[in-house]
Design a protein around this motif. Structure first.
Motif, PDB file in Angstrom:
ATOM      1  N   TYR A  58      -7.186   3.641  -4.128  1.00  0.00           N
ATOM      2  CA  TYR A  58      -7.674   3.038  -2.340  1.00  0.00           C
ATOM      3  C   TYR A  58      -7.688   4.370  -1.076  1.00  0.00           C
ATOM      4  O   TYR A  58      -6.629   5.773  -1.902  1.00  0.00           O
ATOM      5  N   THR A  59      -8.232   4.629  -0.719  1.00  0.00           N
ATOM      6  CA  THR A  59      -8.642   5.273   0.755  1.00  0.00           C
ATOM      7  C   THR A  59      -8.744   4.457   1.428  1.00  0.00           C
ATOM      8  O   THR A  59      -9.990   4.024   1.694  1.00  0.00           O
ATOM      9  N   GLY A  60      -8.411   4.492   3.159  1.00  0.00           N
ATOM     10  CA  GLY A  60      -8.637   4.300   4.365  1.00  0.00           C
ATOM     11  C   GLY A  60      -9.520   5.628   4.924  1.00  0.00           C
ATOM     12  O   GLY A  60      -9.975   5.445   6.322  1.00  0.00           O
ATOM     13  N   SER A  61      -9.615   6.576   4.178  1.00  0.00           N
ATOM     14  CA  SER A  61     -10.489   7.983   5.433  1.00  0.00           C
ATOM     15  C   SER A  61     -12.338   7.547   5.018  1.00  0.00           C
ATOM     16  O   SER A  61     -12.499   6.175   3.729  1.00  0.00           O
ATOM     17  N   LYS A  62     -12.894   7.436   5.928  1.00  0.00           N
ATOM     18  CA  LYS A  62     -14.321   7.663   6.111  1.00  0.00           C
ATOM     19  C   LYS A  62     -15.054   8.806   5.649  1.00  0.00           C
ATOM     20  O   LYS A  62     -16.480   8.244   5.353  1.00  0.00           O
TER      21      LYS A  62
END
Length: 514
Positions: free
Chosen positions: A349-353
């Protein structure tokens, strides 16, 4: 409550030839990982009992909601739950007792028997990201997913030895009508790969279509005996199951197929903000879902799924790979083992774009926690980016490289005569290196995990090759993988019957885009 035929209370599995399958091709890597390292135990008995008591308190004092499904409410009333309108409450220990018929391990069979996966025990099975409406790559940027993208990701998963299960909605094909796209998606999963796959769980009627297509691929008799397809079902956290969720569960349970039951919880929004409260709520929701599945059909295979992350409390945005979320992964895996069912936790998981340092840092933190905690099924193992809003081609293959390395780590150490290398000392004088000895030559290919993407050479060589960072190397890699893809064999009659079913079902429905 119906009992699953041919299944013991605690185990589902078996192996036999596939309907219409040509001679199966051997796999170049194991069909799944079998870990030889122990799971990390974060909590002692006192802490686990405290969380279980909190989950029991939630189920007794708060309860769960069953929305627009009177038949399920009647079933719950019949097994002794307290039903008040749409609210259902359970006495302490009741839900746990209903979970006991769920198998501790089961096999999901593939069209190619060499790709069957065993869920539970010391086994670890990986599947790609699930559900993003968008896709992104360095060439075309961010855009809505298409059926071409969906097929590409199925092919990438088929080619990779580090993806064991094709997953389901690797991206949403937004160029197809909402009510029909599941047919094209399942057809791609059945025909473009011979690994296990998920059916569609967005509506009960789509679940039934998925089950029918699996039946075509495997045969009705085979499907009655074995698990060949899985659904992914999210609880409507907090503590709610609507008629769509229960309808999909009924369809898969009655068919004797598997479900991954998973709350989708962000602490502070779908649960209290403190992690122990959120952990106990995840446990309550998962146990309620597992119990309900067993009410629909005793012995039906199901996975305890934990998706619990944090929020940036300044903005309300979800955050991933955080210390709190990782601690929750450890705790929920321990709780799941005490229920006695397989566990899902710890995707990349990551919130990076973008496929950048943030993406890899958060993803490594989240996945490592799942591996260390003892998870059996890793959903979202490859491709997740932007908080699950997009599937990234580049990050997909970057994730694969890390999964391969972790797979090697899970194998532990082999302490045999070859690994001790005494002959290498006999060949080498004191003070000399070991590069040219026979022991090194025999073992150099297998001694260490060899990354497909890492550039470990000198600066000058890296500069001569274009000074490519990992994201750009990954861009080349996924294109090479697609170019190397070969469609696995499938019986022509099966493929034709699947295609005919898809065409007929589409003709029966008007296009619905929203």
């Amino acid at each position: 409550m119906a009992s699953a035929p041919g299944r013991s209370d605690r185990q589902v599995g078996g192996r036999s030839r596939r309907r219409g399958s040509p001679a199966s091709q051997p796999c170049s890597a194991p069909a799944y990982f079998t870990r030889k390292i122990p799971a990390y135990e974060l909590l002692g008995e006192e802490g686990l009992v405290r969380l279980e008591e909190q989950a029991d308190w939630i189920l007794k004092e708060v309860g769960i909601r069953i929305i627009d499904d009177p038949a399920t409410l009647d079933l719950l009333r019949q097994v002794g739950a307290t039903v008040d309108g749409t609210r259902v409450r359970f006495d302490p220990g009741h839900v746990r007792s209903l979970c006991r018929t769920a198998p501790s391990e089961f096999t999901i069979h593939a069209r190619n028997p060499a790709r069957d996966v065993r869920i539970g025990g010391m086994n670890v099975v990986t599947a790609p990201t699930f559900g993003p409406p968008m896709v992104t790559d360095l060439d075309r940027g961010r855009r809505k997913g298409s059926i071409e993208d969906f097929r590409n990701f199925v092919k990438l998963g088929h080619v990779s030895p580090w993806i064991h299960h094709s997953g389901g909605s690797v991206c949403e094909p937004e160029d197809l009508p909402l009510n029909k796209r599941h047919l094209d998606m399942v057809e791609a999963l059945v025909t473009l790969s011979d690994k296990p796959f998920c059916g569609t769980s967005s509506a009960p009627e789509r679940a039934l279509d998925s089950l029918k297509m699996a039946e075509i691929a495997f045969g009705a008799g085979r499907m009655a005996r074995d698990c060949v397809v899985m659904a992914v079902v999210n609880v409507n956290s907090p503590l709610s199951f609507d008629h769509i969720t229960t309808g999909v569960m009924k369809a898969f349970a009655e068919a004797g197929q598997a479900t991954l039951m998973s709350p989708f919880m962000m602490a502070g929004a779908m649960s209290p903000v403190t992690q122990p409260a959120a952990i106990a709520q995840v446990h309550a929701e998962c146990m309620a879902g597992i119990a309900l599945y067993q009410i629909f059909r005793q012995g039906a295979p199901i996975v305890y799924g934990s998706f619990l992350t944090t929020l940036d409390l300044r903005t309300g945005a979800p955050t991933y790979g955080t210390p709190e979320a990782n601690l929750s992964t450890f705790a929920t895996c321990q709780l799941a083992r005490r229920v006695g069912v397989p566990i899902r936790a710890g995707g990349r998981y990551t919130g990076s774009k973008a496929p950048d340092a943030q993406a890899m840092m958060e993803s490594v933190n989240a996945l490592n926690a799942g591996i260390m905690a003892g998870t059996n099924l890793i959903l979202h193992a490859a491709g997740w980016i932007e908080g699950g809003m997009a599937t990234s081609y580049e990050k997909y293959v970057m994730d694969l490289d890390h999964i391969g390395a972790l797979g090697r780590q899970m194998q532990g150490l082999v302490l045999d005569d070859n690994q001790m290398g005494r002959d290498a000392y006999r060949e080498t004088a004191l003070g000399e290196n070991f590069l040219g000895v026979d022991h090194t030559q025999r073992n150099f290919k297998a001694a260490n995990y060899m990354s497909d993407l890492a550039d470990t050479g000198p600066y000058e060589h890296w500069a001569e090759k274009g000074s490519l960072d990992m994201a750009r190397r990954a861009n080349r890699k996924w294109k090479d993988m697609l170019a190397a893809y070969e469609r696995p064999p499938i019986d022509a009659a099966v493929a034709e019957e699947v295609a005919a079913f898809v065409a007929r079902r589409k003709s029966e429905m008007p296009d619905e885009w929203y």
